[in-house]
Design an enzyme around this catalytic site. Structure first.
Site, PDB file in Angstrom:
ATOM      1  CG  ASN A  85      -6.862   0.653  -5.908  1.00  0.00           C
ATOM      2  OD1 ASN A  85      -5.662   0.887  -5.883  1.00  0.00           O
ATOM      3  ND2 ASN A  85      -7.689   1.069  -4.963  1.00  0.00           N
ATOM      4  CB  CYS A  94      -2.303   5.414  -2.677  1.00  0.00           C
ATOM      5  SG  CYS A  94      -3.289   4.531  -1.452  1.00  0.00           S
ATOM      6  CG  HIS A  95      -6.361   8.567   0.169  1.00  0.00           C
ATOM      7  ND1 HIS A  95      -7.407   8.942  -0.640  1.00  0.00           N
ATOM      8  CD2 HIS A  95      -6.712   7.363   0.684  1.00  0.00           C
ATOM      9  CE1 HIS A  95      -8.349   8.018  -0.603  1.00  0.00           C
ATOM     10  NE2 HIS A  95      -7.948   7.061   0.203  1.00  0.00           N
ATOM     11  CG  HIS A 108      -3.319  -0.440  -0.321  1.00  0.00           C
ATOM     12  ND1 HIS A 108      -4.537  -0.959  -0.704  1.00  0.00           N
ATOM     13  CD2 HIS A 108      -3.377   0.880  -0.629  1.00  0.00           C
ATOM     14  CE1 HIS A 108      -5.296  -0.001  -1.220  1.00  0.00           C
ATOM     15  NE2 HIS A 108      -4.597   1.123  -1.183  1.00  0.00           N
TER      16      HIS A 108
END
Length: 444
Positions: free
Chosen positions: A147, A168-169, A198
């Protein structure tokens, strides 16, 4: 046999999770795993743990460990990055200095003053890694976890020829949350998600061909369910779709939830964490970061936390994507997952052409194939663009070492703009530049 280089392997828990995932696939067990970190003590622990896994299952895997990045990259087929630049001090500054100006970030690693300054200290190192890859393993795929995801990937795409995807999870994690809320099995969910990292949106959400949104909206009326995800449910109420990433993270990407203490208190009290406020505030993901968390982080004894004698050596597979990507590319097994890739003006048509977007991708033996999503609903694209605006200028600032772009990026941040005057933002940037000078490139 493939060579997989882990850059930043000292992230013990995360690296060990990815190693387990790789070794869980029989077709990948003859790989060479090259572990690299600049911290020799952390590297030794992950090296020991990886060898325990290999030895316990009598696998043909080759394990190497090195503090030499170029040695790790030489001849690699895949490169996994999980780096953190600078340690605790710059993170603490990036949270606590904005807090003096009324900007209460929850994590500060993806957007906001914290995310922009993290980009400034991370992107130069990530570009160095990518340029080493151009020289030492130009055909390798970079599986990027560091990040701020979108900003780092955007800079690499703009500056190098390396094939990159950001992993990304948050989407699969959100899908698990939704499955719990509507009481269906995760494996039975069918969803189509797109947006930015996100801040991606569940555009379609189905079970056995039936729309699940009515069920999710009904679940939101249950006070216990609502309390688990206050910000995401309220965002869905007003903008029509459920969004990825936790309520705590999401609250700092928008101007509505953290602009004053009264609203923060309302949300904490409404959430499940309101019952244990002290524990919540000491968390690394919190409504109001406190010095106690950083004190705790600084004093963690990582060596004491690793006990080879009691280590779990099972090869259970996590929900992380990296090993599945490698497996699909090596075996031809077709999978679909959301990855962060360059928009290229065609994947999401109402987001900027050069933005980094998170879209469904098909992966098989021929490569990674991003899906064209088309146009997002206008209100969703508008919210995404408020974050893309910041990302764009932050990437420009990092690539060109341009202080003016840095200041403009933070002035466009939604939460910052909801709290501070323009003059206050300049004063805050001055303070951050002074406090983190040792971790930043020289700016012009």
């Amino acid at each position: 046999m493939v060579k997989i280089a882990f850059i930043g392997a000292g992230s013990h828990t995360f690296t060990l999770t990815l190693v387990r995932d790789i070794l869980s696939f029989p077709e990948l067990r003859d790989s060479t795993l090259c572990l690299m970190d600049i911290d020799a003590e952390r590297l030794d622990r992950i090296d020991t743990a990886t060898r325990l896994l290999v030895d316990d299952h009598d696998l043909p895997t080759t394990v190497d460990a090195t503090t030499d990045r170029r040695a790790a990259l030489t001849g690699a087929d895949y490169v996994i990055t999980t780096i953190h630049v600078g340690g605790v001090e710059p993170v603490e500054n990036e949270i606590e200095i904005p807090q003096r100006y009324g900007i209460n970030q929850s994590v500060g690693d993806t957007l906001g003053p914290g995310g922009v300054f993290r980009a400034m200290r991370t992107i130069p190192t990530m570009l160095d890694i990518a340029r080493d890859m151009e020289a030492l393993c130009p055909d390798a795929l970079l599986l990027q976890h560091t990040n701020p995801m979108a900003m780092v990937c955007w800079a690499i795409e703009a500056e190098t020829e390396i094939d990159t995807c950001g992993i990304c999870h948050s989407i699969v994690g959100t899908a698990h949350d939704i499955a719990d809320y509507v009481d269906v099995e995760f494996e039975e969910l069918d969803y189509w998600v797109a947006g930015i990292n996100h801040m991606a949106w569940f555009l379609q959400l189905e079970h056995d061909g039936d729309d699940l949104y009515p069920d999710l909206k009904a679940a939101r009326e249950d006070p216990e369910i609502y309390a688990q995800d206050v910000v995401r449910f309220e965002t869905m109420d007003h903008f029509g779709h459920f969004i990825t990433e936790s309520s705590h993270h999401l609250s700092e990407y928008l101007p509505y939830f953290r602009h004053d203490q009264t609203e923060i208190d309302r949300l904490v009290d409404a959430s499940a964490y309101g019952t244990d406020r002290d524990e919540f505030e000491y968390s690394p993901v919190c409504w109001l970061p406190t010095g106690e968390y950083f004190d705790q982080w600084r004093t963690i004894d990582h060596a004491a936390q690793f006990d080879p004698e009691s280590m779990d050596t099972s090869l259970s597979r996590s929900e992380e994507y990296a090993a599945r990507i490698v497996h699909s590319l090596e075996t031809g097994v077709n999978r679909r997952m959301n990855l962060n890739v360059s928009n290229d003006g065609r994947l999401i048509t109402n987001l900027p052409d050069d933005a980094e977007v998170e879209v469904p991708c098909h992966i098989d033996g021929t490569g990674i194939h991003p899906c064209s999503v088309g146009t997002l609903p206008p209100q969703l694209a508008a919210l995404n663009r408020t974050n893309v605006n910041v990302q764009s200028l932050a990437v420009k600032a990092a690539r060109e070492r341009d202080e003016t772009s840095l200041r403009r990026a933070i002035k466009l941040d939604p939460l910052t703009a909801a709290v501070c005057t323009l003059a206050e933002i300049d004063d805050m940037v001055d303070d951050l530049l002074e406090a983190n000078a040792a971790y930043l490139p020289a700016l012009t």
